[in-house]
Design an enzyme around this catalytic site. Structure first.
Site, PDB file in Angstrom:
ATOM      1  N   SER A 153      38.523  -8.434 -49.599  1.00 48.54           N
ATOM      2  CA  SER A 153      38.207  -9.486 -50.559  1.00 48.54           C
ATOM      3  C   SER A 153      37.059 -10.383 -50.064  1.00 48.54           C
ATOM      4  O   SER A 153      35.946  -9.922 -49.886  1.00 48.54           O
ATOM      5  CB  SER A 153      39.477 -10.283 -50.853  1.00 48.54           C
ATOM      6  OG  SER A 153      39.318 -11.127 -51.964  1.00 48.54           O
ATOM      7  N   ASP A 155      23.766  -6.300 -46.233  1.00 46.36           N
ATOM      8  CA  ASP A 155      22.693  -5.973 -47.175  1.00 46.36           C
ATOM      9  C   ASP A 155      21.444  -6.815 -46.954  1.00 46.36           C
ATOM     10  O   ASP A 155      20.335  -6.396 -47.302  1.00 46.36           O
ATOM     11  CB  ASP A 155      23.182  -6.142 -48.617  1.00 46.36           C
ATOM     12  CG  ASP A 155      24.135  -5.033 -49.041  1.00 46.36           C
ATOM     13  OD1 ASP A 155      24.437  -4.168 -48.204  1.00 46.36           O
ATOM     14  OD2 ASP A 155      24.589  -5.037 -50.207  1.00 46.36           O
ATOM     15  N   LYS A 179      38.647  -4.359 -51.880  1.00 48.39           N
ATOM     16  CA  LYS A 179      39.123  -5.193 -52.991  1.00 48.39           C
ATOM     17  C   LYS A 179      37.919  -5.961 -53.545  1.00 48.39           C
ATOM     18  O   LYS A 179      37.515  -6.976 -53.004  1.00 48.39           O
ATOM     19  CB  LYS A 179      40.212  -6.173 -52.558  1.00 48.39           C
ATOM     20  CG  LYS A 179      40.732  -7.039 -53.704  1.00 48.39           C
ATOM     21  CD  LYS A 179      41.789  -8.019 -53.231  1.00 48.39           C
ATOM     22  CE  LYS A 179      42.309  -8.865 -54.392  1.00 48.39           C
ATOM     23  NZ  LYS A 179      41.292  -9.823 -54.885  1.00 48.39           N
TER      24      LYS A 179
END
Length: 419
Positions: free
Chosen positions: A317, A328, A342
């Site tokens: 999460s 990224d 999740k």
């Protein structure tokens, strides 16, 4: 003229009888019982907010109508009907929280709870109760329960068929009381583990400065180690304090340990990402209309030192939002195992009787627009997690930790975490 008046009066009577008849026929829709009103209250929230406007490919209105025809004579029957309604969405994260469950959830996110200290989930494919992660230092953690363990029974009661909240209720209890969990681990036979319930202090941050020898250099390297166990109301401030203190102590690089961190408050994950990023997107959210929202770094990073982030199967999460943002944006090397997966965001809604409703309102994507739900984040450097004790985490007995140290002490990483 009289003849016309006669037929006109007859038409009026027919019209009135039709209206009266229609009103009588439709009256139940305008005279709902308190229990029907409560069920409708929940239905309306889901109708307006749920991320999937197909409602799992079913007619959501008819779901409500069928349940309103059932006898709802008390609140428990209504709760059962609501749970049946929500189960039709096939989304374990959209769920009803009865008043005591709702209070417990609010307590846990505020920074303190009582119980065994397990974050759990239902395996969507197998329907099994799975451990996301034990809370660091909790009774479950000390008892040796690990991420990805399956809980087969609670005090001899099979967990198959229990909801998340029903399972959590069975694990709660008075401080000092004992609960027996039947746990199955991959490749091993089920075993009974006795756990003594306790009050769980949720300071989610452990941080200290470590001095590690540099390869080919006389000068050791100062590495700040920060272990973040949960994104609760204390997390943002505690991480900020930890980075500030470690910077003043001369930290030259960092290890951020998100292993077995099951997530928590979305905003906390976003703010902590901003501590490490000068610029760039942190996360995109996608609602039921497909509309993209975004959260960006604000140009106020607390440090630009090299960073390695540790993850495992219990990283979930908000932890995945943080790890995905750092990966990224090229800010950190992610090391460990593939994360839980999740990628859904829930909002909490207060209900009129003191209970609450958790509703999945959006899904999120990493800065590179990767939807991680059920797929997780794959590390840059894959290192399996060894079966170690909780007191060995973040030490030389911890292979993932030592690999991170090697990365940071071989002159292969420069400022801002780029390899």
């Amino acid at each position: 003229m009289g003849k016309h008046n006669f037929w006109f009066k007859q038409l009026i009577l027919v019209f009135l009888w039709a209206v009266i008849g229609l009103g009588t026929f439709a009256s139940p829709a305008f005279a709902l019982t308190d229990e029907q009103k409560f069920l409708s209250e929940v239905w309306r929230i889901v109708d307006r907010a749920y991320v999937d406007d197909s409602f799992n490919h079913q007619n959501w209105w008819l779901v409500r109508e069928r349940l309103l025809k059932k006898p709802l004579e008390n609140r428990e029957q209504t709760y059962e009907a609501i749970q049946q309604m929500l189960a039709s969405l096939d989304d374990p994260f959209t769920r009803l929280l009865k008043p005591d469950q709702y209070r417990n959830l609010q307590t846990s996110t505020s920074g303190e709870l009582t119980g065994v200290g397990l974050q759990i989930a239902l395996d969507g494919e197998k329907g099994k109760l799975t451990v996301i992660a034990p809370i660091a230092g909790s009774p479950a953690d000390k008892a040796g329960i690990q991420p990805a363990d399956t809980i087969l029974k609670i005090d001899g009661i099979p967990t198959e068929g229990l909801s998340l909240d029903e399972a959590a209720d069975r694990m709660r209890g008075a401080i000092g009381s004992q609960v027996t969990l039947t746990v199955e681990r991959a490749g091993k036979h089920p075993t009974d583990i006795q756990v003594v319930r306790d009050r769980i202090a949720l300071n989610p941050v452990i941080a200290d400065l470590r001095t590690e020898p540099m390869t080919g250099s006389q000068e050791p390297k100062k590495i700040g180690y920060i272990r973040l166990s949960q994104f609760n109301a204390n997390a943002t401030a505690e991480v900020a304090h930890a980075i500030d203190r470690l910077e003043r102590q001369g930290a030259e690089a960092y290890i951020l340990d998100l292993r077995s961190n099951p997530g928590g408050l979305l905003q906390s994950g976003i703010e902590i990402a901003r501590f490490w990023l000068e610029q760039g997107p942190i996360v995109y959210t996608v609602n039921r209309q497909g509309v993209l929202g975004s959260f960006e770094a604000l140009g106020r990073a607390l440090t630009n030192d090299p960073l390695v982030v540790l993850v495992n199967q219990g990283t979930a999460s908000a932890s995945e939002i943080l790890a995905g943002a750092l990966k990224d944006n090229g800010r950190a090397i992610i090391l460990g195992e593939k994360t839980f997966g999740k990628g859904l965001i829930q909002s909490l809604f207060d209900l009129s009787d003191g209970s609450g409703l958790a509703v999945t309102v959006a899904r999120y994507e990493t800065p590179n627009h990767m939807d991680i739900n059920k797929s997780g984040i794959t590390p840059d450097v894959v290192v399996p997690l060894d079966d170690i004790r909780s007191d060995q985490v973040g030490t030389r007995d911890d292979r993932q930790y030592t690999t991170a140290v090697e990365l940071l002490t071989t002159n292969s990483m420069v400022a801002a975490g780029a390899p």
